[in-house]
Every structure is written in structure tokens, then in C-alpha cells.
Write a protein that holds these residues in place. Structure first.
Motif, mmCIF file in Angstrom:
data_model
loop_
_atom_site.group_PDB
_atom_site.id
_atom_site.type_symbol
_atom_site.label_atom_id
_atom_site.label_comp_id
_atom_site.label_asym_id
_atom_site.label_seq_id
_atom_site.Cartn_x
_atom_site.Cartn_y
_atom_site.Cartn_z
ATOM 1 N N PHE A 19 49.214 47.349 21.500
ATOM 2 C CA PHE A 19 48.480 46.521 22.213
ATOM 3 C C PHE A 19 46.951 46.392 21.779
ATOM 4 O O PHE A 19 46.105 47.259 21.792
ATOM 5 N N TYR A 55 37.787 50.748 27.269
ATOM 6 C CA TYR A 55 37.503 49.815 28.299
ATOM 7 C C TYR A 55 36.536 49.987 29.541
ATOM 8 O O TYR A 55 35.814 49.302 30.171
ATOM 9 N N SER A 138 50.592 40.079 29.541
ATOM 10 C CA SER A 138 49.418 40.139 29.042
ATOM 11 C C SER A 138 49.639 40.570 27.481
ATOM 12 O O SER A 138 49.944 41.329 27.018
ATOM 13 N N LYS A 164 49.064 35.644 29.721
ATOM 14 C CA LYS A 164 47.677 35.812 29.298
ATOM 15 C C LYS A 164 47.503 36.242 27.880
ATOM 16 O O LYS A 164 48.102 36.935 27.582
ATOM 17 N N LYS A 166 44.709 38.055 25.155
ATOM 18 C CA LYS A 166 43.501 38.545 24.584
ATOM 19 C C LYS A 166 42.815 37.585 23.489
ATOM 20 O O LYS A 166 43.375 37.129 22.738
ATOM 21 N N ASP A 191 41.753 36.422 28.298
ATOM 22 C CA ASP A 191 40.965 37.800 28.612
ATOM 23 C C ASP A 191 40.135 38.238 27.424
ATOM 24 O O ASP A 191 40.674 38.472 26.518
ATOM 25 N N ASN A 193 37.793 40.680 27.468
ATOM 26 C CA ASN A 193 37.211 42.206 27.437
ATOM 27 C C ASN A 193 35.848 42.130 26.945
ATOM 28 O O ASN A 193 35.520 42.915 26.114
ATOM 29 N N GLU A 216 39.121 35.291 31.768
ATOM 30 C CA GLU A 216 38.728 36.955 32.364
ATOM 31 C C GLU A 216 37.574 37.755 31.447
ATOM 32 O O GLU A 216 37.545 37.572 30.290
ATOM 33 N N ASP A 241 36.878 41.293 35.655
ATOM 34 C CA ASP A 241 37.506 42.542 35.643
ATOM 35 C C ASP A 241 36.487 43.761 35.414
ATOM 36 O O ASP A 241 36.097 44.461 36.614
ATOM 37 N N LYS A 265 42.198 45.905 40.000
ATOM 38 C CA LYS A 265 42.863 47.263 39.709
ATOM 39 C C LYS A 265 42.222 48.534 40.472
ATOM 40 O O LYS A 265 40.992 48.422 40.650
ATOM 41 N N GLY A 293 46.207 45.080 35.152
ATOM 42 C CA GLY A 293 47.268 46.085 34.894
ATOM 43 C C GLY A 293 46.493 46.862 33.840
ATOM 44 O O GLY A 293 45.652 46.644 33.127
ATOM 45 N N MET A 294 46.875 48.305 33.459
ATOM 46 C CA MET A 294 46.461 49.206 32.624
ATOM 47 C C MET A 294 47.520 49.967 31.791
ATOM 48 O O MET A 294 47.343 51.023 31.467
ATOM 49 N N LEU A 295 48.692 49.282 31.514
ATOM 50 C CA LEU A 295 49.687 49.409 30.721
ATOM 51 C C LEU A 295 50.335 50.777 31.550
ATOM 52 O O LEU A 295 50.736 51.923 30.802
ATOM 53 N N ASP A 318 49.307 41.232 36.375
ATOM 54 C CA ASP A 318 49.724 41.724 34.993
ATOM 55 C C ASP A 318 50.597 42.794 35.156
ATOM 56 O O ASP A 318 50.221 44.085 35.061
ATOM 57 N N TYR A 325 56.636 47.493 28.057
ATOM 58 C CA TYR A 325 55.917 48.682 27.713
ATOM 59 C C TYR A 325 56.380 49.906 26.894
ATOM 60 O O TYR A 325 55.806 50.404 25.890
HETATM 61 O O1 OSB Z 1 41.466 44.074 30.253
HETATM 62 O O2 OSB Z 1 43.071 43.431 31.599
HETATM 63 C C1 OSB Z 1 42.749 44.080 30.892
HETATM 64 C C2 OSB Z 1 45.288 46.574 29.563
HETATM 65 C C3 OSB Z 1 44.332 47.834 29.217
HETATM 66 C C4 OSB Z 1 43.015 47.925 29.445
HETATM 67 C C5 OSB Z 1 42.328 46.552 29.813
HETATM 68 C C6 OSB Z 1 43.250 45.567 30.059
HETATM 69 C C7 OSB Z 1 44.577 45.559 29.797
HETATM 70 C C8 OSB Z 1 45.651 44.795 30.084
HETATM 71 C C9 OSB Z 1 46.941 44.985 30.103
HETATM 72 O O3 OSB Z 1 45.430 43.307 29.933
HETATM 73 C C10 OSB Z 1 47.792 44.487 31.280
HETATM 74 C C11 OSB Z 1 49.175 45.075 31.642
HETATM 75 O O4 OSB Z 1 49.369 46.280 31.902
HETATM 76 O O5 OSB Z 1 50.182 44.517 31.088
#
Ligand code: OSB
Ligand code: MG
Length: 373
Positions: A19, A55, A138, A164, A166, A191, A193, A216, A241, A265, A293-295, A318, A325
Motif C-alpha cells: 500500500f 500518517y 482505497s 479512491k 492516492k 487522497d 495525504n 481528501e 482527514d 477515523k 480506514g487504516m488498513l 474506506d 487486506y
Molecule cells: O489517508 O485515508 C488515509 C491507510 C492508512 C493510512 C492513511 C490512509 C489509509 C487509507 C486506507 O486510505 C483505507 C483502508 O483502510 O482501506
């Protein structure tokens, strides 16, 4: 409910697919699982901190320290009377929302189990609520455009109706335009980031032609003010975010017009109590939210699904199927996409509603500590 014992489990599972975001690449997903034990019940919470402070500033090590040395000593042996009480356990701890959320969410889970209701019932104060949550996928930055288009095509074929991707400087207009050409009706978003600055306003104005659901976190991770300047110059909704950790941040962003959408989140905002406050504030201000989401493992994903049953979660989250995953996750059953409507069903057992497989937790466990009275 007396909390008799708390355990911390640092685990790490290999991801099915690397990822990559504008800040880094993850091949494995570590996390801390918190289990709280009392009256014969167990509650689970997931700390979504990672190995590196990419992050957010928290890491597995800082979260372990904050939980072990500050939060757990205030919690173990305590009688919980209501969930609003969690502030007492966080007394003397500024910041560190990911650590706080893990403990707080485990208390919500054990509390719901003690009341013999699904977590979603506690969150919605017993009123009727959704039992399926609209979701999307995502997709990280890919080595080539054709690999990206293949991946998008596969997910669309699986039934995901919201995509979505990145983005980062040099990987924005071209991949987004290519996806839009092939999938004219898909809900598409990007997104960043925090990879861009206000110098990039013309780029975002160009994206206005792509009918994106939102952009995002385009600017600095700690900024609210400059996002308000960007939002005034583009038509596409900005979604924040990284910038939103507290209800006061959401209030500032709404009043300044920094975004038209907020990514929720539960880790980033420090637990379900703050998530509820921000949810209610956004509902009043007509700012739609969706579940980020955060995986997560099945534990964090289950918490997210329950949270996303609240009424102002009106955009797809997400929250994808487990197989996207992990090869084999630590909780059962695995989450699957309902193809017909791009949703995932909320697990309707007690609490977060999933069964944690301790044998698998042990298999992936790197560090374990038990705290008793
Ligand atoms: O920025 O949304 C984010 C995953 C890890 C850290 C930050 C982000 C994300 C994702 C993953 O976009 C979303 C998921 O869990 O599928
Ligand atoms: Mg994001």
C-alpha cells in the motif's frame, strides 16, 4: 463493570498487496490490539498506529508507552459506570488519540457485551439504524498507469462502486482522467495525504472537470486555514482527514469553510466519544461524513462498521472486504462485499460482533503484556 485485567498485543500481518501513499509504502500492517477483561467478558479495541510516524506522530512504541504508563494504570481495577467516563482514564494525557481510541473502543465493546446489544445500538441510542454500510476501496499509488487501470477494473468488477486513489505530484491528473474515461459513472475521488500546497491551485481547478466526489487532505497535515483558501477557489469538495483530531478542529474547519466533507477515523479523533461529538456537530452543520480506514484488522473494521451506521455517514467508507487486506485475518467471520449495492453488512452479534481468533493473534504476535489490579 469492573475491569479486572487489560492485555496489550502487538501483532503484525502481511498485506495482500503493498500500500503506497504520498508518504510511504506498507508491506505489513502492524497494530496493537487492546483486550479488556471483566465479569467473564472480553472487549477488544485496535490501535491503528504504525511503525513509522508517517500518517501521524504516534507509533506503535509511543502508543504502547502511553497505554502502559498512563492510561492503563487509570483504568485497570476501575468500575465503569458509563461510557462518557472515559475522560477520567485519559486524565493527564494530552494528544495521543490513537492510543486513547484503542482503550476507549475496547470499553465500548465490553460494555455493549454486558448490555447484550450490538455496538451500533449503543451508538444510535437504541433507535433504528442501518445494518449495511456503503463502502469503497482505497487504491495505493501504482508503478504504472496500466497496473492502476487493471486494479481499478478488478475492484469495479468485484462490485465496488466507489474508487479512491492516492495521488502525489506527478501522479494526479493523468491517472484520474484515465479512470474517468473508462468508468464515466463511478464515484471517483483522490487522497493526497498532504502532498500539495497552495501553489497547486491550478492543478485542483483542472481536477474540477473530472467530476470527483471529493479531494481528501490536499494540503499540510496540520492545516485548517490554507484549506479554506483552496476550497474557495475550487468546485470539488475538499475533505479533511489528517487535520481533524478533536471536535474543536472540526468546528474551526466548518466555520472557516475549509472543507465540505469530513473523513471520520475513530482512531484519529481519540475514540468513539469524540467520533460521536464530531458526527453530531457535522450533522447540524450539514457536513456529510464517511468512515475512513487504516488498513484495520477485523477488530478495527468491525468497530468502523458499527460507527458508520450513525445517520450522518452518508458517503461510502474506506471499509473493504477482508480479502483486500489480509490472507487470513485475526477475527471471524471475514467481511465480504455485498455486490448488489457495494455495501458490507454490520456484524450483528454482541458488541463489535466478531469472534477474535486467539490462536491467530498468538501466531502474529510480536509482543504481549498483561496488566492486573
Ligand atoms: O489517508 O485515508 C488515509 C491507510 C492508512 C493510512 C492513511 C490512509 C489509509 C487509507 C486506507 O486510505 C483505507 C483502508 O483502510 O482501506
Ligand atoms: Mg486519507
Amino acid at each position: 463493570m469492573k475491569i479486572e485485567r487489560i492485555e496489550l498485543h502487538h501483532i503484525s500481518q502481511k498485506l495482500v498487496h503493498p500500500f503506497r501513499t504520498s508518504v510511504g509504502t506498507q508491506l505489513e500492517r502492524p497494530c496493537i490490539l487492546v483486550s479488556v477483561h471483566g465479569e467473564g467478558l472480553t472487549g477488544w479495541g485496535e490501535c491503528v498506529a504504525s511503525t513509522d510516524p508517517e500518517y501521524t506522530y504516534e507509533t506503535i512504541s509511543t502508543a504502547w508507552h502511553i497505554l502502559k504508563d498512563f492510561i492503563i494504570p487509570n483504568t485497570v481495577g476501575q468500575e465503569i459506570v458509563g461510557l462518557g467516563d472515559t475522560k477520567a482514564y485519559f486524565k493527564g494525557v494530552r494528544g495521543h488519540p490513537l492510543a486513547k481510541a484503542a482503550l476507549e473502543n475496547s470499553l465500548w465493546d465490553i460494555f455493549a457485551k454486558a448490555k447484550e446489544v450490538p455496538l451500533s445500538r449503543l451508538l444510535n441510542r437504541d433507535s433504528d439504524h442501518a445494518t449495511r454500510v456503503e463502502v469503497g476501496v482505497s487504491i495505493g499509488i501504482q508503478p504504472t498507469l496500466s497496473e492502476l487501470l487493471n486494479r481499478v477494473g478488478n475492484f469495479v468488477n468485484q462490485g465496488y462502486q466507489r474508487i479512491k486513489i492516492k495521488i502525489e505530484p506527478g501522479w494526479e491528473i493523468e491517472p484520474l482522467t484515465a479512470i474517468r474515461e473508462r468508468h464515466p459513472d463511478i464515484k471517483l475521488m483522490a487522497d493526497a495525504n498532504s502532498a500539495f500546497s497552495l501553489d497547486d491551485v491550478p492543478l485542483f481547478q483542472e481536477m474540477d472537470n473530472l467530476n470527483l466526489l471529493m479531494i481528501e487532505q490536499p494540503l499540510h497535515y496540520d492545516d485548517i486555514y490554507e484549506h479554506s483558501k483552496l476550497q474557495k477557489q475550487i468546485k470539488t469538495p475538499v475533505c479533511l482527514d489528517e487535520s481533524i483530531h478533536l471536535p474543536t478542529h472540526a468546528k474551526a474547519a466548518i466555520e472557516l469553510g475549509s472543507c465540505r466533507i469530513i473523513n471520520m477515523k475513530v482512531g484519529r479523533v481519540g475514540g468513539l466519544n469524540n467520533a460521536k461529538s464530531i458526527h453530531d456537530m457535522c450533522l447540524k452543520a450539514s457536513i456529510p461524513i464517511w468512515c475512513g480506514g487504516m488498513l484495520e484488522t477485523g477488530i478495527g473494521r468491525a468497530t468502523n462498521l458499527h460507527l458508520a451506521t450513525m445517520p450522518n455517514f452518508t458517503l461510502p467508507g474506506d471499509i473493504s472486504a477482508t480479502s483486500r487486506y489480509y490472507h487470513e485475518d485475526i477475527a471471524e467471520p471475514a467481511f465480504e462485499l455485498n455486490r448488489e449495492d457495494s455495501t458490507i453488512s454490520v456484524p450483528m452479534g454482541l458488541g463489535i460482533g466478531v469472534e477474535v481468533r486467539l490462536d491467530r493473534v498468538k501466531k502474529h504476535r510480536i509482543r504481549h503484556e498483561i496488566f492486573t489490579i
